[in-house]
Design an enzyme around this catalytic site. Structure first.
Site, short mmCIF file in Angstrom:
data_model
loop_
_atom_site.label_atom_id
_atom_site.label_comp_id
_atom_site.label_asym_id
_atom_site.label_seq_id
_atom_site.Cartn_x
_atom_site.Cartn_y
_atom_site.Cartn_z
N ASP A 49 1.97 4.88 2.45
CA ASP A 49 3.43 4.77 3.52
C ASP A 49 4.58 4.82 2.75
OD1 ASP A 49 3.25 2.61 2.30
OD2 ASP A 49 3.58 1.55 4.34
N SER A 50 4.59 4.87 0.83
CA SER A 50 5.61 4.74 0.31
C SER A 50 6.43 6.77 0.60
CB SER A 50 5.18 4.74 -1.15
OG SER A 50 3.80 6.34 -1.71
N ASP A 88 -2.69 4.97 4.02
CA ASP A 88 -1.83 3.76 4.79
C ASP A 88 -1.74 3.32 6.06
OD1 ASP A 88 -1.72 1.65 2.23
OD2 ASP A 88 0.58 2.59 1.96
N LYS A 118 -5.78 1.46 4.18
CA LYS A 118 -5.11 0.57 3.11
C LYS A 118 -4.53 -0.30 4.39
CE LYS A 118 -2.42 0.96 -0.16
NZ LYS A 118 -1.10 -0.17 0.27
N GLU A 120 -1.64 -3.74 4.46
CA GLU A 120 -1.31 -5.40 3.55
C GLU A 120 -1.34 -6.31 4.82
OE1 GLU A 120 3.06 -4.27 3.17
OE2 GLU A 120 2.46 -2.39 2.51
N GLU A 184 0.34 -6.06 -6.09
CA GLU A 184 1.32 -5.75 -6.65
C GLU A 184 2.23 -6.57 -6.62
OE1 GLU A 184 3.06 -2.14 -3.47
OE2 GLU A 184 4.92 -2.21 -4.68
O1 KIV Z 1 2.73 2.78 -0.40
C1 KIV Z 1 2.17 3.25 -1.06
O2 KIV Z 1 2.63 4.22 -2.19
C2 KIV Z 1 1.43 1.59 -2.37
C3 KIV Z 1 1.93 1.82 -3.21
C4 KIV Z 1 2.83 1.15 -3.65
C5 KIV Z 1 0.26 1.00 -3.51
O3 KIV Z 1 1.40 1.31 -1.45
#
Ligand code: KIV
Length: 267
Positions: A49-50, A88, A118, A120, A184
């Site tokens: 989600d970056s 994510d 994924k 958090e 992280e």
């Molecule tokens: O969203 C993302 O790119 C991430 C990485 C920084 C691990 O969670």
């Protein structure tokens, strides 16, 4: 010519903990970059989600929606033959309840063709991780600095040093059924202890050399993003500078009439 690489499944990814082979993971957000990274031999591509910050120009990851993640993940899956694609779950698509998480993770797996999601959290997400694992949806957890907790943490790039908390989150995620954990922005010494204590692979970003694998944001690692220089980041290329120089050459040649020449024109 080297033989084609076998696709990486979740069990194979997990087994690298025993074989000791380090895992290389990278983020990508579309088919073009995913295919370049896949050809280069990454073990896993994270549709992070970056993308909210890297692609959409937001200052945090919070505005990203589930539909946007699905849109990008479909493209990444189309560009990937070998790497394990992990997607994510964005902010507020799993925090409400395990039921909400199940429905949204189910959409990701069903609509995109990715292999895993994924999320958090550790201790506070253990019920959710367990309900996804019970539904046989592979889950990667993410502990330490959690970008979706930006307001709670008071900023993005803060190193997390609470060893007891990190240990408890990592253990809870493993016990609930996560197949791997992103660590992280935590000190190397804590990442080492966590990695030694777990039976599942740890994937570090800003967590030092002792993790079972590493992940970087693709456009950061390639030097496309500008003005972001955390200590943990290594630039393997300077594609941003090259793209800017190439584009300004193009502009100059169009304006001077040098491009297109006879070589680039039809008779
Ligand atoms: O969203 C993302 O790119 C991430 C990485 C920084 C691990 O969670």
């Amino acid at each position: 010519m080297s033989p084609p690489l076998r696709p990486i499944s979740v069990p194979r990814f997990k087994a690298s903990k025993q074989s000791g082979e380090k895992l290389a993971m990278i983020t990508a957000y579309d088919s073009l970059w995913a295919s370049i990274m896949d050809d280069a031999g990454v073990d896993s591509i994270l549709v992070g989600d970056s993308l909210g910050m890297v692609v959409q120009g937001h200052t945090t990851t919070l505005p990203v929606t589930l539909d946007e993640m699905i849109y990008h993940a479909k493209m990444v899956v189309r560009g990937t033959k070998h790497a394990l694609v992990v997607v994510d779950l964005p902010f507020m698509t799993y925090q409400v309840s395990p039921q909400q998480a199940l429905e949204n993770a189910g959409r990701i797996i069903k609509e995109t063709g990715a292999s895993a999601v994924k999320l958090e959290g550790g201790v506070h997400q253990s019920e959710t991780i367990q309900s996804l694992a019970d539904a046989e949806i592979p889950v990667m957890a993410h502990v330490g600095m959690k970008p979706q907790s930006v307001h709670h943490l008071g900023g993005m790039g803060k190193i997390q040093r609470d060893e007891d908390r990190i240990q408890a989150d990592a253990k809870a995620a493993q016990e609930a059924g996560a197949f791997a954990i992103v660590l992280e922005l935590i000190p190397s010494s804590i990442a080492k202890t966590v990695t030694e204590d777990l039976q599942i692979p740890t994937i570090g970003i800003g967590a030092g050399p002792h993790c079972d694998g590493q992940v970087l944001v693709g456009p950061d690692m390639l030097g496309v993003t500008q003005g972001f220089h955390p200590k943990f980041l290594k630039h393997y290329a300077e594609l941003g500078k090259q793209a800017r120089n190439a584009t300004s050459n193009y502009v100059a040649e169009v304006k001077s009439g040098e491009f297109p020449s006879a070589k680039h024109s039809h008779e």
